[in-house]
Design an enzyme around this catalytic site. Structure first.
Site, short mmCIF file in Angstrom:
data_model
loop_
_atom_site.label_atom_id
_atom_site.label_comp_id
_atom_site.label_asym_id
_atom_site.label_seq_id
_atom_site.Cartn_x
_atom_site.Cartn_y
_atom_site.Cartn_z
N ASP A 127 44.27 32.41 36.75
CA ASP A 127 43.14 33.07 36.09
C ASP A 127 43.32 34.59 36.12
OD1 ASP A 127 42.08 30.51 36.09
OD2 ASP A 127 40.16 31.07 36.99
N CYS A 134 34.22 33.31 32.63
CA CYS A 134 33.13 32.93 33.56
C CYS A 134 32.87 34.06 34.54
CB CYS A 134 33.55 31.73 34.43
SG CYS A 134 34.00 30.26 33.52
N HIS A 175 25.94 32.90 26.52
CA HIS A 175 27.38 32.80 26.25
C HIS A 175 28.27 33.25 27.41
CE1 HIS A 175 25.39 32.59 22.39
NE2 HIS A 175 26.49 32.01 21.92
N TYR A 177 40.68 17.31 40.24
CA TYR A 177 41.32 18.31 41.11
C TYR A 177 40.40 18.84 42.19
CZ TYR A 177 38.68 21.31 38.03
OH TYR A 177 37.65 21.87 37.33
N ASN A 201 22.60 35.05 28.71
CA ASN A 201 22.81 36.28 27.94
C ASN A 201 21.79 37.31 28.38
OD1 ASN A 201 24.78 35.17 26.29
ND2 ASN A 201 23.43 34.84 24.55
N GLU A 225 40.92 31.56 32.56
CA GLU A 225 42.20 30.86 32.73
C GLU A 225 43.21 31.31 31.68
OE1 GLU A 225 39.33 29.25 31.95
OE2 GLU A 225 39.01 27.52 33.26
C1 5RP Z 1 35.88 27.48 34.61
C2 5RP Z 1 36.76 26.75 35.52
C3 5RP Z 1 37.93 27.46 36.08
O1 5RP Z 1 38.78 26.58 36.76
C4 5RP Z 1 37.61 28.62 36.96
O2 5RP Z 1 38.81 29.04 37.56
C5 5RP Z 1 36.58 28.37 38.05
O3 5RP Z 1 36.67 27.11 38.59
P1 5RP Z 1 37.30 26.70 40.00
O4 5RP Z 1 36.47 27.39 41.05
O5 5RP Z 1 37.09 25.19 39.97
O6 5RP Z 1 38.74 27.09 40.02
O7 5RP Z 1 36.61 25.58 35.73
O8 5RP Z 1 36.50 27.64 33.37
ZN ZN Z 2 39.95 27.50 38.29
CA CA Z 3 37.71 24.51 37.49
#
Ligand code: 5RP
Ligand code: ZN
Ligand code: CA
Length: 227
Positions: free
Chosen positions: A30, A55, A147, A95, A106, A185
């Site tokens: 990421d 995010c 968003h 995972y 927003n 990501e």
């Molecule tokens: C949001 C996600 C991504 O994987 C982001 O990296 C955060 O999630 P995580 O804490 O599961 O890695 O799911 O796009």
């Molecule tokens: Zn992630």
């Molecule tokens: Ca994730």
């Protein structure tokens, strides 16, 4: 200097760093920035050169003060009225055990909410609201849905969950910054996450610090928490 110290240093300067979680988890890298430094240019960099979901990861103490729950907890309650929500329960994430998705928001002064200007504005204003401890203004200033995906970091951060959500909030904490990060990501052009080799090439060409989950978690637990 250790790689983590380089990452902390870069984060403090408002730079993007790249974080690969691990081969045993998502296997994704990421882009990460401390949200206090977000600009429309960062959003553009993330959507054009990362391409995943943008995010904003929020420390659990802030989430508690803002009243932001995990999305699964909202769905759980709403399932009484909408039974299909029970069937949709995310009990099979391949995972991890739990998702950190919370709300989509927003700022009320945005237009559609999706433009680079609008997303950066929402993220910056939310970070300012938390750093100035105006938690009770959350609903006055923001509307939902929106968003920007807000992710709620797990209490105990990386000692409890080792996602990008917790790792990046821990990184901001170690940098002494407002513990809110914005992440995206990095995707490849082959239908998959960007390969580690291509991440390396990209980071070298663009002078980004790249770290991995193991070194971040080791440093947080064995250096930072023991200070
Ligand atoms: C949001 C996600 C991504 O994987 C982001 O990296 C955060 O999630 P995580 O804490 O599961 O890695 O799911 O796009
Ligand atoms: Zn992630
Ligand atoms: Ca994730």
């Amino acid at each position: 200097m250790s790689n983590i110290k380089n990452a902390i240093d870069a984060l403090k300067k408002g730079k993007i760093v790249l974080l690969y979680d691990s081969d045993d988890r998502e296997g994704e890298t990421d882009m990460v920035i401390a949200s206090e430094f977000i600009t429309p240019e960062t959003i553009r960099e993330m959507r054009k050169n990362a391409g995943g979901l943008i995010c904003t990861c929020i420390h659990p103490d802030f989430c508690d003060k803002l009243g932001i729950p995990f999305m699964v907890d909202i769905l759980d309650i709403a399932a009484e009225k909408y039974p299909v929500l029970k069937e949709l329960y995310p009990n099979d994430i391949p995972y991890d055990e739990k998702s950190t998705f919370a709300l989509y928001a927003n700022h009320r002064m945005t237009f559609t909410g999706i433009t680079d200007n609008d997303r950066a504005f929402t993220i910056k204003k939310l970070t300012d609201l938390c750093s100035s401890e105006r938690f009770s203004d959350f609903g006055k200033e923001f509307r939902c849905p929106g968003h920007v995906a807000l992710l709620r970091a797990t209490k105990g951060l990386v000692t409890k969950r080792q996602g990008h959500t917790e790792m990046t909030v821990a990184l901001a904490e170690m940098a002494g910054l407002t513990p809110i990060t914005t992440i995206c990501e990095m995707m490849g052009d082959n239908g998959k996450a960007l390969s580690k080799d291509l991440v390396k090439k990209y980071s070298e060409e663009n002078n980004f610090v790249t770290i991995n989950g193991k070194e971040l978690i080791d440093y947080y637990i064995n250096e930072f928490l023991k200070q």
